[in-house]
Design a protein around this motif. Structure first.
Motif, PDB file in Angstrom:
ATOM      1  N   GLY A  35       0.810  -1.207   0.000  1.00 40.07           N
ATOM      2  CA  GLY A  35       0.000   0.000   0.000  1.00 40.07           C
ATOM      3  C   GLY A  35       0.844   1.258   0.000  1.00 40.07           C
ATOM      4  N   ILE A  51      -3.788  -2.674  -0.555  1.00 40.10           N
ATOM      5  CA  ILE A  51      -4.407  -3.729  -1.338  1.00 40.10           C
ATOM      6  C   ILE A  51      -3.839  -5.066  -0.895  1.00 40.10           C
ATOM      7  CG2 ILE A  51      -2.737  -3.425  -3.252  1.00 40.10           C
ATOM      8  CD1 ILE A  51      -5.089  -4.197  -5.154  1.00 40.10           C
ATOM      9  N   THR A  58      -9.288  -3.866  -1.379  1.00 39.22           N
ATOM     10  CA  THR A  58      -8.648  -2.560  -1.251  1.00 39.22           C
ATOM     11  C   THR A  58      -9.224  -1.769  -0.077  1.00 39.22           C
ATOM     12  OG1 THR A  58     -10.197  -1.597  -2.832  1.00 39.22           O
ATOM     13  CG2 THR A  58      -8.104  -2.398  -3.700  1.00 39.22           C
ATOM     14  N   TYR A  60      -9.118   2.357   1.484  1.00 40.89           N
ATOM     15  CA  TYR A  60      -8.758   3.740   1.223  1.00 40.89           C
ATOM     16  C   TYR A  60      -9.118   4.609   2.424  1.00 40.89           C
ATOM     17  CZ  TYR A  60      -8.594   2.484  -3.757  1.00 40.89           C
ATOM     18  OH  TYR A  60      -8.297   1.903  -4.966  1.00 40.89           O
ATOM     19  N   SER A  71      -3.780  -0.396  -7.290  1.00 41.35           N
ATOM     20  CA  SER A  71      -3.858  -1.643  -8.038  1.00 41.35           C
ATOM     21  C   SER A  71      -2.530  -2.370  -7.902  1.00 41.35           C
ATOM     22  CB  SER A  71      -4.182  -1.374  -9.510  1.00 41.35           C
ATOM     23  OG  SER A  71      -3.182  -0.572 -10.110  1.00 41.35           O
TER      24      SER A  71
END
Length: 124
Positions: A35, A51, A58, A60, A71
């Motif tokens: 990440g 991720i 994922t 955030y 990704s």
């Protein structure tokens, strides 16, 4: 040991975009994910996105949702952070991280491996 090498930082104007990349080497197959964290001057280091290796789940932080996309390419042991609609408050040193040890994913103390960082500067 896992080594992380970031690239892709730079300077852009507000509303612009950047794409960060991070290549992992060493025992990267043993990590559960990769990440990005960031640290602005006089602020604490904070998680931006993460991720997981298995399943690609994922995470955030709220203030980048809809603007940033994380990704990964497991075959290349590489993680990416696409940053769109950048704001001046996104200015920070961005660190690639690997292996979340438990607890809150966005707390620096819960991350095992860190890259050296790449600077992102957004001007208004």
């Amino acid at each position: 040991q896992v080594q992380l090498l970031e690239s892709g930082g730079g300077s852009v104007q507000a509303g612009g975009f950047l794409r960060l990349s991070c290549a992992a080497s060493g025992y990267s197959y043993s990590t559960n994910g990769m990440g990005w964290f960031r640290q602005a001057p006089v602020k604490e280091r904070e998680g931006v996105a993460f991720i997981y290796r298995i399943g690609g789940i994922t995470k955030y932080v709220d203030y980048v949702k809809g603007r940033f996309t994380i990704s990964r390419d497991n075959a290349k042991n590489t993680v990416y952070l696409q940053m769109n609609s950048l704001k001046p408050e996104d200015t920070a040193m961005y660190y690639c991280v690997a292996h979340f040890m438990g607890g809150d994913w966005n707390r620096a103390v819960n991350i095992m491996y860190w890259g050296q960082g790449t600077q992102v500067s957004v001007s208004s």
